[in-house]
Design a protein around this motif. Sequence first.
Motif, mmCIF file in Angstrom:
data_model
loop_
_atom_site.group_PDB
_atom_site.id
_atom_site.type_symbol
_atom_site.label_atom_id
_atom_site.label_comp_id
_atom_site.label_asym_id
_atom_site.label_seq_id
_atom_site.Cartn_x
_atom_site.Cartn_y
_atom_site.Cartn_z
ATOM 1 N N MET B 79 0.621 -1.137 -0.055
ATOM 2 C CA MET B 79 0.078 -0.056 -0.138
ATOM 3 C C MET B 79 0.913 1.309 -0.028
ATOM 4 S SD MET B 79 -2.924 -0.681 2.892
ATOM 5 C CE MET B 79 -3.613 -2.366 3.314
ATOM 6 N N GLY B 80 2.266 1.125 0.010
ATOM 7 C CA GLY B 80 3.086 2.272 0.222
ATOM 8 C C GLY B 80 3.056 3.298 -0.875
ATOM 9 N N PRO B 81 3.571 4.314 -0.739
ATOM 10 C CA PRO B 81 3.838 4.998 0.533
ATOM 11 C C PRO B 81 2.762 5.252 1.808
ATOM 12 C CG PRO B 81 4.630 6.251 -1.102
ATOM 13 C CD PRO B 81 3.774 5.483 -1.750
ATOM 14 N N ARG B 93 -2.758 5.731 2.391
ATOM 15 C CA ARG B 93 -1.976 4.655 1.838
ATOM 16 C C ARG B 93 -1.822 5.394 0.431
ATOM 17 N NH1 ARG B 93 -6.440 3.842 -0.445
ATOM 18 N NH2 ARG B 93 -7.300 1.977 -1.339
ATOM 19 N N ARG B 94 -0.997 4.677 -0.221
ATOM 20 C CA ARG B 94 -0.576 4.936 -1.856
ATOM 21 C C ARG B 94 -0.613 6.397 -1.985
ATOM 22 N NH1 ARG B 94 -4.050 0.332 -3.286
ATOM 23 N NH2 ARG B 94 -2.339 -1.295 -2.982
ATOM 24 N N LEU B 95 0.427 7.133 -1.298
ATOM 25 C CA LEU B 95 0.431 8.443 -1.381
ATOM 26 C C LEU B 95 1.244 9.271 -2.570
ATOM 27 C CD1 LEU B 95 0.805 9.432 2.488
ATOM 28 C CD2 LEU B 95 -1.188 9.876 1.267
ATOM 29 N N LYS B 96 0.773 10.169 -3.144
ATOM 30 C CA LYS B 96 1.602 10.620 -4.291
ATOM 31 C C LYS B 96 2.027 12.069 -3.695
ATOM 32 C CE LYS B 96 0.857 7.584 -7.950
ATOM 33 N NZ LYS B 96 -0.127 6.528 -7.232
ATOM 34 N N GLY B 111 -9.022 19.976 9.076
ATOM 35 C CA GLY B 111 -9.807 18.879 9.797
ATOM 36 C C GLY B 111 -10.639 18.025 8.990
ATOM 37 N N ASN B 112 -10.535 18.317 7.515
ATOM 38 C CA ASN B 112 -11.407 17.534 6.680
ATOM 39 C C ASN B 112 -10.379 16.156 6.171
ATOM 40 O OD1 ASN B 112 -13.597 19.430 6.919
ATOM 41 N ND2 ASN B 112 -12.527 20.546 5.044
ATOM 42 N N LYS B 113 -10.676 15.215 6.715
ATOM 43 C CA LYS B 113 -9.844 13.993 6.453
ATOM 44 C C LYS B 113 -10.103 13.680 4.911
ATOM 45 C CE LYS B 113 -9.907 12.531 11.090
ATOM 46 N NZ LYS B 113 -10.593 11.734 11.967
ATOM 47 N N ILE B 114 -9.301 13.031 4.297
ATOM 48 C CA ILE B 114 -9.369 12.784 2.817
ATOM 49 C C ILE B 114 -9.677 11.576 2.584
ATOM 50 C CG2 ILE B 114 -7.913 13.191 0.535
ATOM 51 C CD1 ILE B 114 -7.673 15.398 2.426
ATOM 52 N N ARG B 115 -11.045 11.093 2.261
ATOM 53 C CA ARG B 115 -11.478 9.818 2.195
ATOM 54 C C ARG B 115 -10.716 8.984 0.933
ATOM 55 N NH1 ARG B 115 -17.016 8.671 4.111
ATOM 56 N NH2 ARG B 115 -17.312 7.554 2.217
ATOM 57 N N ARG B 116 -10.594 9.526 -0.157
ATOM 58 C CA ARG B 116 -9.602 8.743 -1.049
ATOM 59 C C ARG B 116 -8.441 8.107 -0.911
ATOM 60 N NH1 ARG B 116 -6.140 11.414 -3.992
ATOM 61 N NH2 ARG B 116 -5.812 13.878 -3.527
#
Lengths: 162, 565
Positions: B79-81, B93-96, B111-116
């Motif tokens: 799942m990295g990074p 996960r899978r950050l770019k 404070g808005n978490k990133i769902r995707r």
Amino acid sequence: MVECSCNTSNEELAKQLDKIIDPYRDKPSGLIQVLTKAQNLVGYLPKWAQVQVAEGLGVSLQDVYGVITFYAFFSLIPRGRHKISVCAGTACYVKGTKMVTKALRDLLDLRPGQTTPDSRFTLEIVRCIGACGLAPAMIIDGKDVHGRLEPELIPELLEQYE
Amino acid sequence: MKSLEELAKIRESRREALKIRQGVPSKTEKAHIMMCGGAGCISSKCLDVVEAMKKALNKNGIADQVQIVLTGCMGPCDMGPVAIIYPDATFYRRLKPKDAETIVEEHIMKGNKIRRLMYRAPGSKEPTPKVDDIDLFAKQKKVVLRNNFYIDPTSIEDYIANDGYVALGKALTEMKPEDIIEEVKKSGLRGRGGAGFSTGMKWTFTAAAKGTPKYVVCNGDEGDPGAFMDRSVLEGDPHSIIEGMAICGRAIGAEHGYIYVRAEYPLAIERLDLALQKARENGLLGQNIFSSGFNFDIEIRIGAGAFVCGEETALLTSIEGKRGEPRPRPPFPANEGVWGKPTVLNNVETWANIPEIIRKGAEAYSSVGTEKSKGTKVFALAGRINNTGIIEVPMGTTLREIVYEIGGGIPRKKAFKAVQTGGPSGGCIPAEHLDTPVDYDSLGALGAIMGSGGMIVLDEDTCMVDIAKFFLDFVVDESCGKCSPCRIGTKRMYEILDNISKGKGKEGDIELLEELATTIKATALCGLGQTAPNPVLSTIRYFRHEYEEHIRDRKCTCNVCEFEE
């Protein structure tokens, strides 16, 4: 004997090698460390370097040669500017090491242990680089890990290594 | 530092500073971003993400209110990074690199978490934001990898904040050497390098052995293909190994230690080197540690690429700067180890367990696990499985739980065929034994071994003859050549397997393989040779029909072997 092909003269390298040897002078137990550093300096381990290490540490040339040929890391012949180490650990094998080596063979006409005529790449097969989660993987120049390899991606990936 | 009070002072002040990582919002800091800096995530370009994060923080003028920490391996390599954002413990996960700005501006500032970017359990539409709620982690128990989510491996203060060096302090100021050994014995800890010998017994023998000086050695020559557990400990929590070794030094009366690491792990060497320096600067290595009169220091030795050096006698010879060839035992290293002196040699993971045993006590430690296998085990899960990476589970967890619940099953709806444990010394366990609890004795009974923790999952497309040949090829290549059963015997076995895989097998080949295997097991000099036939024997045991099919019908159902005309 093959001489070093780079610009630094052997004498200059010999001086630097002496500095590497200094902390280990007459200490045979430092042999592997010294050889590792010597190879990083010269690129491989030519006979003159072996003799210098043997004399410096107080071990026989035979023992030096014995250690060099025992460990996979050491090389008696010059290598290319970039070392491609294709992982053949279990996870990579299961997920396609063969495919990767075939792609490199098709692309560079390179087989394991060989160096390209322009000294750009040396190919070797290694046993597990510990990136099993990213299989199939290879490591270039001992530091850049490239995972999830697919044959089509390899040409572009190699472009960054001149 | 010279006293436990000084240690406590550092711990308390640092712990206060790190409260945010326990979920407590901070007045001065907005967030701690823990980026996984394991080898997997680094090759997935996590450093580019870190750079982008720094840029985004600077752009928004909050760089001084957010810490970015590169941690040790968090586990889910595929799942990295990956990253965890504290205080809310959100797992991304899978950050770019392009995600960095969104995380900073939306999550951290508003404070808005990133769902995707969140993890979704297989079959679930809703994401799981918090790291502790993710199925993959919830089934695990972190003892050895206790620090990998929380600390910066390059910071000794971080390690101290998480109760680091408390065990060493206790061992040096409250316990007698024999108490330490007794505690380790009572914990039931067995060697994590694979053989599973009682760690406490090993220490007892070395403490009782005549001859000085004595030595403490860490085996970090993780050479099993398909294994990267030790690497994740070395890179993620180097101080835990240093602390474990120093405790042993006190217990057996040694002042000097060696950590043997393979050259293929440059980052591990770098972090270990830094950790040793920091420990020395802080008086946790060196002379008169905690004013107890105890002296201890550690040197790194780098392996130059020889699988056999994972064998204990070979490793000890290699430390002396020689060809790493094994020698017969006895004498065991407990009596004659490095430089012929009494030596305790344990694996990386074993060492990382020691501080927990001493700090919490043997009883607490041994409450996890099975009757004869105590504690947890770290595995490197790889091959044909959805969630590849590093996991740590209580001993006794079944293979089914590991493969399906933690590993997420087999990709592309393929059928599970076998799981290979123990690398070239181990064996393949087929589907009918999936409910086997993972412990030393159960795996041994199935013809596999616990090994150091490599666990490769094989699906229906994997040819078992080919896998056996793969391992034999490995052994032939890595055999040091000192004893003939290993040097010649494995080569002959390889040739037979090679013939079978090319459609040139004969009736009687299987029996011949079994006969050779039995002889090699009985007569080879060291562990490498004695266990080399295991992959062949276990595949014959469970998949004999595949061998027969290759020989009689010249057929490879999995379409892996290429037959010659």
